[in-house]
Design an enzyme around this catalytic site. Sequence first.
Site, PDB file in Angstrom:
ATOM      1  CD  GLU A 158     -24.587 -25.241   6.382  1.00  0.00           C
ATOM      2  OE1 GLU A 158     -24.470 -24.937   7.457  1.00  0.00           O
ATOM      3  OE2 GLU A 158     -23.911 -25.085   5.041  1.00  0.00           O
TER       4      GLU A 158
ATOM      5  CG  HIS B  22     -28.120 -20.684   8.557  1.00  0.00           C
ATOM      6  ND1 HIS B  22     -27.913 -21.835   9.425  1.00  0.00           N
ATOM      7  CD2 HIS B  22     -27.419 -21.180   7.522  1.00  0.00           C
ATOM      8  CE1 HIS B  22     -27.284 -22.337   9.210  1.00  0.00           C
ATOM      9  NE2 HIS B  22     -27.220 -21.990   7.952  1.00  0.00           N
ATOM     10  CD  GLU B  23     -28.995 -19.530   3.859  1.00  0.00           C
ATOM     11  OE1 GLU B  23     -27.388 -20.445   3.603  1.00  0.00           O
ATOM     12  OE2 GLU B  23     -29.508 -20.594   5.091  1.00  0.00           O
TER      13      GLU B  23
ATOM     14  CB  ALA C 190     -32.148 -20.050   2.118  1.00  0.00           C
ATOM     15  CG  MET C 191     -27.727 -21.336  -1.582  1.00  0.00           C
ATOM     16  SD  MET C 191     -25.733 -23.081  -1.287  1.00  0.00           S
ATOM     17  CE  MET C 191     -24.067 -22.488  -1.088  1.00  0.00           C
TER      18      MET C 191
ATOM     19  CD  GLU D   8     -23.357 -25.643   0.436  1.00  0.00           C
ATOM     20  OE1 GLU D   8     -23.550 -24.473   1.341  1.00  0.00           O
ATOM     21  OE2 GLU D   8     -23.074 -26.268   1.036  1.00  0.00           O
TER      22      GLU D   8
ATOM     23  CG  HIS E 137     -23.639 -19.899   5.593  1.00  0.00           C
ATOM     24  ND1 HIS E 137     -23.027 -20.811   6.012  1.00  0.00           N
ATOM     25  CD2 HIS E 137     -24.308 -20.787   5.805  1.00  0.00           C
ATOM     26  CE1 HIS E 137     -22.922 -21.539   6.376  1.00  0.00           C
ATOM     27  NE2 HIS E 137     -24.166 -21.723   6.122  1.00  0.00           N
TER      28      HIS E 137
HETATM   29  N1  B3K Z   1     -25.617 -24.314   2.957  1.00  0.00           N
HETATM   30  C1  B3K Z   1     -26.621 -24.503   2.022  1.00  0.00           C
HETATM   31  C2  B3K Z   1     -27.453 -26.359   1.984  1.00  0.00           C
HETATM   32  C3  B3K Z   1     -27.270 -26.358   0.507  1.00  0.00           C
HETATM   33  C4  B3K Z   1     -27.518 -27.881   0.097  1.00  0.00           C
HETATM   34  C5  B3K Z   1     -27.897 -28.010  -0.538  1.00  0.00           C
HETATM   35  N2  B3K Z   1     -27.768 -29.293  -0.775  1.00  0.00           N
HETATM   36  C6  B3K Z   1     -28.171 -24.007   2.938  1.00  0.00           C
HETATM   37  C7  B3K Z   1     -27.623 -23.763   4.082  1.00  0.00           C
HETATM   38  O1  B3K Z   1     -26.860 -24.570   5.905  1.00  0.00           O
HETATM   39  O2  B3K Z   1     -27.016 -22.610   4.473  1.00  0.00           O
HETATM   40 ZN    ZN Z   2     -25.577 -23.365   6.754  1.00  0.00          ZN
END
Ligand code: B3K
Ligand code: ZN
Length: 878
Positions: free
Chosen positions: A338, A315-316, A280-281, A137, A319
């Site tokens: 987000e 949070h992760e 984190a991702m 991302e 998602h």
């Molecule tokens: N979705 C990722 C963000 C990654 C951004 C990279 N440029 C983290 C988060 O908001 O959970």
């Molecule tokens: Zn996020």
Amino acid sequence: MSDNPHAPNKELAEAATPPTPPTIYRKDYRPPDWLVPDVALGFDLDLAETLVQADIQVTRNGDHGEPLRLEGDGLEPEEVLVDGAASNDWRLEEGALILPLSGDAHRISITTRIQPDKNTQLMGLYASNDMLCTQCEAEGFRRITFFPDRPDVLSRYTVEMRADKERFPVLLSNGNLVREEALEDGRHLAEWHDPWPKPSYLFALVAGDLVANRDSFTTMSGKEVDLAIWVRPGTGDLERTGHAMTALKNSMRWDEERYGREYDLAVFNIVAVSDFNMGAMENKGLNIFNSRYILADPDTATDADFDAIEGVVAHEYFHNWSGNRVTCRDWFQLSLKEGFTVFRDQSFSADMGSAPVKRIEDVRVLRAAQFPEDGGPLAHPIRPDSYMEISNFYTATVYNKGAEVIRMMATLAGDDGFRKATDLYFDRHDGEAATCEDFVLAMEDGAGLDLTVFRRWYEQAGTPQVTAKLDHDPQAKTATLTISQSVPDTPGQSDKQPMVLPLKTALIDRATGQHKGEQLLVLEEAEQRFTFDGFDAPPALSINRGFSAPVTLSSGQDVETLAFLARHDDDSFARYEALQQLVTERLVSEASGSEAEVIDDAMLAQVFADILADDRLEEAMRAELLTLPSESFVGEQMAVIRPDRVNQARQAMRKMLGANLAEQWQQHYVKLAPSGFAMDGAARGARRMRGLALAYLVAGEVGDAAGTAHAHFEAADNMTDRQTALASLAGMEHPLREQALDAFYTRYKDNALVLDKWFSLQALSFHPDVLEHIAALAKHPDFTLANPNRVRSLYGALAGNPSAFHHASGQGYRMLADMVIALDPKNAQTAARFIPPLGRWRRFDEGRAGLMRAELERIRNVDGLSRDTTEQVVKSLG
Ligand code: B3K
Ligand code: ZN
């Protein structure tokens, strides 16, 4: 450059200015020409060179003659096959592979070769501590293979990973493991299949020598999920994963209970890596984390670190529904996932600990990071209209203001209405790439709201400024509240419309401290009046309780009323706010030399004393109330920011409060001394309050302050106490300072996350020589630009310490700009994040403004500056 002495300077300057990258507009969105229902990826993994084979099934989307466009960034195709036959009928355009195709469905096979260990941008496939991992991302997948790398192209992925078994014993990707095999030459293979269609930004793989903390979770419908948190062996890290695992299980349960959302795969893997651009991702089934948001034990992590881990793990995980099952149509919709997910993690953390304290902390973050952004050259709506580089839009506006916008809708909908609306949203858009408008429509349909005017929150940037005035009529026994609002101009936007502002309000009887119930006043116009009956005497106005609308609010209430609210308001946030306002008004007045009526020392000390003596307060809340607003926040309230004067005024106030209330701080310090270490809420609150008492005793120079701080440091059996004491010592000109810093370094030099703290707390200190300290730390053998956490630990702290950053010499600005120029070619995304502090130049006195601008111009003129940094600099210069 020409050396003709007659060349006009202007032309010279223009000729020298590097080009500006193109702008991408939201209004230009078009659905994809080609879809990719299925992807099969093959990887021959190695640090120096990885071979990638991508087999993608493409189908024409609609009736058009457009070629297939596969985005690429820095890639050369080694081989291109169309339906199994080698093809030369393709071209490269701006890095993308363009393929004319005759039919409506084809199979495209592409081979690329990439060098993970040369990937310093940490986007795509890269190496970290001899492990391979990915970050895709927003647009990192195109650094791995050619692909329609946009979030509205959803595909089912099969991934075959091959690697040397000894060096890469663990091979992970999204979804479920379907096959493992030994290969020749000590290599092995793992095949993963993810049944859930997803955009390429959610693709992930990890290969390395890793060990796991394993656990399991039974979902609400009785399905078993294998959980694993993977870390490096032999580092002590495995023993530091317990808290993250608990947070994960709590998040899974909470999302079932609060949103009815169940996990949807048989495994959930988390991997901690040391080199990571962000926190984190949320890759499907394989979250990849910056190790600082996974690893914790009481010896190496503070209570605040534990909270941050809980919040980011949640949070992760959240998602998985708000982002993965329902994803974004395009990157302008980023706040869809987000803002909503931040709101979800904030609610989760509020439920896990103290809700009032959590709310105050969230507002502190919003005010520190988002309000300045909203009032500066980089202001943008939560759903931006344009960007040059999407990585620059992972902002406090999209995340934190985005969360406030969801919170307001939740307030307007009520608990049941909000739940109905989120159920509808998830059901309606499951498996789709949705828009912010889809979310608002689900809120309207599910909760029965009309959000026509509310939608302005998605369109207009800028923090609304609200004025509330309460008039009392003794004859009619009424209180009339007049509320007005305006939204300031922001770049590209002027003449704004009024916003919908839900303001939780109570009118408090000054004699009894009681009120007749909280009301939700919804302001929709530029000015509105609300009249309340039954008031013999003028009540005190408690407004925007719980910070129900993300605005700046001035109520013009006098010092006595604010002091009354600071002692008696039954809404914790409003109580905190009243005291913050008293302190801020006083500091602003001192720093700007105004004559406004402000609280005096005696009265302020008395309010503090009353709060110190209030035995109904939990300690964490007491500490929250008694923590002064930051220098940056106070500065932001001034017409022209004078950092040196704010620092002086604030330090003098700390000293006054420390000295005048020495006995009380001392009592709390002794009373809260622990009998042993514990992690429960009460113990953590006590640590926090005791740390604050120590900070005031030091500021007030009470007794042997250095001795007290040093004793605190020596006696500490946890990182919270150790760091608090060391932060105090770091600000002192005293031999114990070096002694403690050295002891800390020696003890933790092999733990990168703790060493980050060592860098940070020195750079954040109040020490008069802090700039020299920072310059020396930048040359320290443990400092490196290769690790984003280390860069942030030093330079993030520099930018966050006004006395250092805004030193009148301009040296702080210069150091930051030097670092940006050195880092930009290596890691553009992280470098660009350091531009906004310089972009605030218009808010400062002429001298500082000129110095800040000059550094921005110096960066602007660097040859080959990245798109990321160029966008931030060009916009900041205006
Ligand atoms: N979705 C990722 C963000 C990654 C951004 C990279 N440029 C983290 C988060 O908001 O959970
Ligand atoms: Zn996020």
